[in-house]
Scaffold this motif. Structure first.
Motif, PDB file in Angstrom:
ATOM      1  N   ALA A  85      37.925  92.990  41.691  1.00  0.00           N
ATOM      2  CA  ALA A  85      37.150  92.852  40.461  1.00  0.00           C
ATOM      3  C   ALA A  85      36.319  94.105  40.271  1.00  0.00           C
ATOM      4  O   ALA A  85      35.630  94.548  41.188  1.00  0.00           O
ATOM      5  N   PRO A  86      36.394  94.744  39.099  1.00  0.00           N
ATOM      6  CA  PRO A  86      35.655  95.982  38.892  1.00  0.00           C
ATOM      7  C   PRO A  86      34.159  95.762  38.921  1.00  0.00           C
ATOM      8  O   PRO A  86      33.657  94.786  38.382  1.00  0.00           O
ATOM      9  N   ALA A  87      33.455  96.659  39.572  1.00  0.00           N
ATOM     10  CA  ALA A  87      31.996  96.562  39.642  1.00  0.00           C
ATOM     11  C   ALA A  87      31.395  96.640  38.247  1.00  0.00           C
ATOM     12  O   ALA A  87      31.791  97.468  37.440  1.00  0.00           O
ATOM     13  N   GLY A  88      30.444  95.753  37.973  1.00  0.00           N
ATOM     14  CA  GLY A  88      29.750  95.760  36.691  1.00  0.00           C
ATOM     15  C   GLY A  88      30.409  94.924  35.619  1.00  0.00           C
ATOM     16  O   GLY A  88      29.779  94.587  34.629  1.00  0.00           O
ATOM     17  N   ALA A  89      31.696  94.557  35.791  1.00  0.00           N
ATOM     18  CA  ALA A  89      32.393  93.769  34.781  1.00  0.00           C
ATOM     19  C   ALA A  89      32.176  92.280  35.061  1.00  0.00           C
ATOM     20  O   ALA A  89      32.080  91.859  36.200  1.00  0.00           O
ATOM     21  N   ARG A  90      32.118  91.483  34.000  1.00  0.00           N
ATOM     22  CA  ARG A  90      31.968  90.041  34.158  1.00  0.00           C
ATOM     23  C   ARG A  90      33.337  89.439  34.450  1.00  0.00           C
ATOM     24  O   ARG A  90      34.296  89.671  33.736  1.00  0.00           O
ATOM     25  N   ASN A  91      33.408  88.662  35.513  1.00  0.00           N
ATOM     26  CA  ASN A  91      34.677  88.131  35.963  1.00  0.00           C
ATOM     27  C   ASN A  91      34.471  86.684  36.395  1.00  0.00           C
ATOM     28  O   ASN A  91      33.555  86.379  37.161  1.00  0.00           O
ATOM     29  N   ALA A  92      35.331  85.769  35.904  1.00  0.00           N
ATOM     30  CA  ALA A  92      35.166  84.344  36.174  1.00  0.00           C
ATOM     31  C   ALA A  92      35.270  84.039  37.664  1.00  0.00           C
ATOM     32  O   ALA A  92      34.525  83.203  38.200  1.00  0.00           O
ATOM     33  N   LYS A  93      36.183  84.701  38.367  1.00  0.00           N
ATOM     34  CA  LYS A  93      36.338  84.453  39.795  1.00  0.00           C
ATOM     35  C   LYS A  93      35.121  84.951  40.570  1.00  0.00           C
ATOM     36  O   LYS A  93      34.682  84.323  41.541  1.00  0.00           O
TER      37      LYS A  93
END
Length: 524
Positions: free
Chosen positions: A41-49
């Motif tokens: 998951a990219p740092a700073g991005a909102r991610n459901a997991k």
């Protein structure tokens, strides 16, 4: 109810955390090995997991920050610690393998393997669990076998449903979750163009009222619950999507307003304001002096409830309408075999404990000290009953005498077919109002005021009173209320009983801190 035990889970897993892929109640535990093509998951991005991982890490006590969906340094460190603690391969990726490993550890270490429990109390029975499993399936959530057994797959499916609804995620099937499942299956608010987010006490609404509001206004109601005024304030201070309507106890309103947690009401937009009983509204002004932030929802007393059949066996011929039955240790011991308790609401119980300790009127630190001394003598004798379990504990006979809310006693009466009694104590009780308010950061103030105005319709609030067993503040609601409710002395006490009841005191910041410390010592 059949229970998925830790021993069974250990047998299925071969005793090791990562002993291959295991299926239990339909839930496939991951190996913890990320797939070769999994992308971090990219740092700073909102991610459901990532958000799910943060919630699970927080449950394990490894993460202190509010779940944001962003892979923060604190989240990365929590993942590193989790993997190291459980001897899993180091990884910076948030994928299904990591989430399943987190869920498995929680399942094994936090009483999930004992069933659908919060603490030690079962929240719904096997029939309720099976209905929830069926409803989850209708909504395309795989809850595992439809067997009324709470297993990992039911927990995960429940969490996924809660996440989709935007409500508190804990994986437990409470009465509120069951209500929201029924509403979702019935298509509640499916075509609505806007949403109003409501945060209320447990067991404090009629589901039909929510559905009727949605149909009439084409506004979806997201319905969530809190368990104490402290919990409510913590929710309002936390990040995430704000709530639009909340129901604090009136004595908590001044502090919440002073902290900037509540916004002023636009009373000019409320068409049904004239239906409010001026006597109840005047009482509300004991807390919200200008009436700027709140309107009365329900009013009630805090007193003593008991099961006459059980208490008569434990203490034959003894009068039950005294605070001493709970707050005097020698008397309370007589009822210990059948269960003696207090509802887990410190701001309601401590003032009554202070009365039992000789403080007839609330006097800050002196009253806290008096109440603390009373409670100290009760440790190991008197149970603390969570607010969302109080009704069932009374109705099922797990508790034979307890301090709590009048309306909850009425609901217990209905569930137990009349085997619960309630009275304002002879030494005095507390008079309280639960208020309707709009948080300062509400996103949909227009819908919030529409919802509050809807609840002030006589037919609507009467329907709620008939359902929850609390007295409302509506002048015209009486003709729509059932006779069994409005004639019940637990709902509407006699004039003499009310004369012995004093408004719940406004608690200073120091009072709240002192009460929290005293309650913590008593309830742990």
């Amino acid at each position: 109810m059949k229970i998925r035990t830790l021993a069974l889970l250990a047998a299925l897993t071969g005793g090791g955390l990562m002993a291959g892929t295991v299926q239990a109640q339909g839930f496939v535990f991951g190996t913890g090995q990320p797939p070769a093509d999994a992308a971090p998951a990219p740092a700073g991005a909102r991610n459901a997991k990532v958000e799910t991982a943060q919630r699970l890490l927080a449950r394990l006590g490894l993460l202190r920050e509010t779940p944001s969906g962003s892979l923060t340094p604190a989240t990365q460190e929590a993942i590193r610690v989790f993997l190291a603690q459980n001897k899993l391969p180091a990884s910076s990726q948030v994928n299904d393998g990591l989430l399943n490993s987190l869920r498995r550890v929680i399942w094994q270490t936090q009483n999930w393997s004992s069933g659908n429990y919060k603490g030690r109390e079962k929240l719904v029975d096997a029939q309720g669990l099976r209905e929830a499993q069926i409803l989850l399936g209708k909504l395309d959530y795989n809850a595992g076998p439809l067997d009324g057994t709470f297993g990992p797959q039911t927990q995960v499916a429940t969490e996924a449903f809660q996440e989709s609804q935007g409500v508190t995620v804990d994986g437990l099937i409470t009465a509120t979750v069951l209500m929201n499942l029924r509403r979702a299956v019935n298509g509640a608010g499916a075509s609505a163009k806007e949403t109003v987010r409501v945060l209320n006490w447990p067991d404090y609404i009629d589901a039909g009222v929510l559905q009727d509001f949605e149909k009439e206004n084409n506004i979806r109601v997201v319905y969530d619950i809190f368990t104490s005024n402290d919990d409510l304030q913590a929710r309002l201070r936390a990040g995430g999507t704000p709530y639009d309507v909340v129901f604090p106890t009136a004595n908590a309103v001044p502090a919440m307003a002073a902290k900037g947690l509540l916004g002023k009401l636009d009373k000019a937009s409320l068409k049904n304001l004239g239906n409010i009983d001026p006597r109840v509204d005047a009482t509300l002004r004991a807390w919200d002096k200008d009436g700027s932030y709140s309107l009365p929802y329900m009013w009630y007393t805090v007193g003593i409830a008991w099961n006459p059949k059980l208490t008569a066996k434990a203490y034959p011929g003894h009068a039950m309408d005294s605070l001493g039955n709970v707050f005097d240790p020698e008397t309370a011991r007589r009822f210990q075999s059948c269960g003696v308790g207090v509802v887990d609401s410190a701001s309601d119980v401590m003032p009554l404990a202070a009365i039992a300790g000789g403080q007839a009127k609330w006097n800050g630190k002196n009253s806290v000290n008096a109440a603390s001394q009373v409670l100290e003598r009760l440790k190991g004798i008197v149970k603390v009953i969570p607010t969302d379990q109080y009704i069932d504990a009374l109705a099922s006979g797990k508790i034979c005498v307890a301090i709590g809310f009048s309306g909850d006693a009425v609901q217990a009466q209905a569930k137990s077919r009349g085997t619960v009694e309630y009275r304002v104590p002879t030494e005095g009780g507390l008079l309280a109002i639960d208020a309707m308010a709009v948080p300062a950061n509400a996103k949909n103030r227009r819908a919030a005021h529409l919802f509050i105005d809807y609840l002030m319709r006589p037919q609507v609030i009467a329907k709620i009173s008939n359902s929850v067993g609390f007295a409302n503040a509506n002048l015209k609601a009486g003709e729509f209320m059932s006779e069994s409710i409005k004639s019940n002395p637990a709902v509407v006490p006699s004039t003499a009983s009310l004369s012995r009841s004093s408004p719940i005191p406004i608690l200073s910041e120091q009072d709240q801190q002192d009460i929290a410390q005293a309650w913590g010592r008593f309830s742990k």
